[in-house]
Design an enzyme around this catalytic site. Structure first.
Site, PDB file in Angstrom:
ATOM      1  N   LYS A  21       0.831  -1.209   0.000  1.00 49.80           N
ATOM      2  CA  LYS A  21       0.000   0.000   0.000  1.00 49.80           C
ATOM      3  C   LYS A  21       0.866   1.259   0.000  1.00 49.80           C
ATOM      4  CE  LYS A  21      -2.351  -2.760  -0.475  1.00 49.80           C
ATOM      5  NZ  LYS A  21      -2.379  -4.216  -0.400  1.00 49.80           N
ATOM      6  N   SER A  59      -3.974 -12.924 -12.174  1.00 52.63           N
ATOM      7  CA  SER A  59      -4.697 -11.647 -12.044  1.00 52.63           C
ATOM      8  C   SER A  59      -5.555 -11.584 -10.793  1.00 52.63           C
ATOM      9  CB  SER A  59      -5.557 -11.417 -13.277  1.00 52.63           C
ATOM     10  OG  SER A  59      -6.663 -12.298 -13.246  1.00 52.63           O
ATOM     11  N   HIS A  70     -23.544  14.191   2.326  1.00 50.31           N
ATOM     12  CA  HIS A  70     -23.327  14.756   1.000  1.00 50.31           C
ATOM     13  C   HIS A  70     -22.291  15.863   1.091  1.00 50.31           C
ATOM     14  CE1 HIS A  70     -24.154  16.191  -3.038  1.00 50.31           C
ATOM     15  NE2 HIS A  70     -24.152  17.422  -2.553  1.00 50.31           N
TER      16      HIS A  70
END
Ligand SMILES: Cc1cc2nc3c(=O)[nH]c(=O)nc-3n(C[C@H](O)[C@H](O)[C@H](O)COP(=O)(O)OP(=O)(O)OC[C@H]3O[C@@H](n4cnc5c(N)ncnc54)[C@H](O)[C@@H]3O)c2cc1C
Length: 470
Positions: A51, A180, A449
């Site tokens: 990461k 994959s 939001h």
């Protein structure tokens, strides 16, 4: 005299060290045995250092696309050594963190190679020193390692496993990624964003074959758009290191064998559990295709011997290992007389899976195909990021959220997401599944939001013909 414990944990990955902490919290006298570095593959060679690498690639991607945001960066460039160095420092910081946690929780750390010599007995060898330990219970948490190709062993020069790919001797110019799954796709994404020409070869008919088919299709389109070559239904027949790179022979869906040259290859075809030479055969511990067989609490067929994490089989994920560690530690405490712990057996249906490529992929529960195969009549909702204000504002309008419901009961059977930040968002659906919520509660939930997570709400609404922004 052997050192005596309530519990010895063999292996200190996210399974082992978490089990040790939980057992210690429950008042057990605990030891942990590690032959390499505390934190196991995850902290040292897996989840965390990848990461860190991917973060560098992401920042570099934004630098090279700064103009899209009205910014300019003069000739963006990087030093691979410094990128790798940052990743190793992050791993080092976490390794030190686990050391601190062992100290804080009074877990005795024994460095060396551990072997179970009999029920309740374990010897630890480091150099010419052998330490004998005894315990009422032993947890095997020895993890797994990369699977080699049967015809080409990784040499660290041109043919790499994940370990080599994380500390590359050179920047690949033309890279072949074999397999994959999450690990293959993460490295493909990293090296592609850093400028390598990447080809992914996959034997099955689609990449990321455990994910929902629509996610695989979307990823194929995106990764191809980003410049990768993707070859599915293609088997690697031969891989040879040459003086300047590797030569690969690949058999395509038409049966024709194509030969191509690459500068480097990463083998990401799966893992092999670490079950050899730790005393399992002598004790008669049952395995299933190489993995130790356990019940939902980590019990093996031999009393007092438990197993958790990658060594017990799929999914090979750190959070699955840690969760199994907590369950096993609690079950052991209970077996030793603690009446206040009430462990629940592992529910593998609620384990999220995340891939931190660009774009990211995250999922939990059944794919649409698996739900249908299981006999469910389904309601499916899908919401594209292009209908989400925050995704557009971030310049990340490519992605979607797909939800699969049981048409009869409204149970959320599965959720599948691809796009920016989805590895952070998936937890919302994991909690929903854990609490056994239905579409009704999810529709009633208020989402902030602007957030990309509003797409999660819209996907639920879409499954019932009520989406607002498409
Ligand atoms: C490149 C890569 C990226 C990954 N990314 C992710 C991710 O993003 N998210 C995720 O959830 N998972 C990820 N994984 C998987 C994750 O790393 C594993 O699922 C996890 O580490 C398993 O934990 P574990 O405790 O079972 O074993 P491990 O972490 O493998 O630890 C086992 C430990 O046991 C030690 N050991 C073995 N045998 C002995 C012995 N005889 N004596 C003493 N010590 C011994 C080993 O040295 C090792 O430290 C990734 C894996 C790789 C390779």
């Amino acid at each position: 005299m052997a050192d005596t414990y309530d519990l010895i944990v063999l292996g200190s990955g996210p399974g082992g060290y978490v089990a040790a902490i939980r057992a210690s919290q429950l008042g057990l006298k605990v030891a942990i045995v590690e032959r390499e570095r505390l934190g196991g593959i995850c902290l040292n060679w897996g989840c965390i250092p990848t990461k860190a690498l991917l973060r560098s690639a992401e920042v570099y991607h934004y630098m090279t696309h700064a103009a899209q945001y009205g910014l300019s960066v003069e000739k963006p460039s990087f030093s691979l050594d410094k990128v790798v160095d940052r990743s190793r420092k992050v791993a080092g910081q976490l390794n030190a963190g686990v050391k601190g946690l062992m100290k804080k929780n009074k877990v005795a750390v024994h460095e060396g190679v551990g072997t179970i010599t009999a029920k309740g007995k374990l010897s630890v060898v480091q150099g010419d020193k052998t330490t004998e330990l005894t315990a009422k219970h032993i947890i095997v948490a020895t993890g797994a390692r990369a699977r080699d190709l049967p015809f080409a062993k990784a040499d660290g020069e041109r043919i790499w496993t994940y370990r080599h790919a994380m500390v590359p001797p050179a920047m690949p110019t033309k890279l072949l990624v074999i397999g994959s799954g999450a690990i293959g796709v993460e490295f493909a994404s990293f090296y592609n964003d850093m400028g390598a020409e990447v080809t992914i070869v996959e034997m099955l008919d689609r990449i990321m074959p455990v994910e929902d088919a629509e996610v695989s299709e979307f990823m194929t389109k995106q990764l191809t758009k980003f410049g990768m070559t993707i070859k599915t239904k293609t088997g690697l027949e031969k891989l040879e290191a040459t003086a300047s790179g590797v030569k690969a022979a690949m058999k395509g869906p038409d049966g024709k064998v194509e030969t191509a040259e690459f500068s480097h290859a990463i083998v990401a075809i799966g893992i092999v559990p670490n079950t050899e030479n730790i005393g399992l055969e002598k004790l008669g511990i049952t395995t299933d295709r190489g993995h130790i067989k356990t019940d939902g609490y980590g019990r093996t067929n031999v009393d007092g011997i438990w197993a958790i994490g990658d060594v017990t089989g799929a999914p090979w994920l750190a959070h699955k290992a840690s969760h199994e560690g907590v369950i096993a530690a609690e079950a052991i405490a209970q077996a030793l007389g603690n009446k206040d712990v009430h462990p629940h057996a592992m529910d593998k249906g609620n384990i999220p899976g995340c891939t931190y490529s660009r774009p990211q992929v995250a999922s939990v529960g059944l794919t649409e195909a698996k739900a249908k195969e299981a006999g469910y009549e389904v309601k499916v909702g899908k919401f594209p990021f292009i209908g989400n204000g925050k995704a557009i504002a971030l310049g990340e309008a490519e992605g979607f959220v797909k939800t699969v419901f049981d048409a009869k009961t409204g149970e959320l059977l599965g959720a599948h997401m691809v796009g920016a930040e989805v590895t952070e968002m998936i937890q919302g659906y994991v909690v929903a599944r854990q609490l056994e919520t239905t579409e009704a509660e999810l529709m009633e939930t208020v989402f902030a939001h602007p957030t990309i997570s509003e797409s999660m709400h819209e996907s639920v609404l879409a499954a019932y013909g009520r989406a607002l922004h498409i």
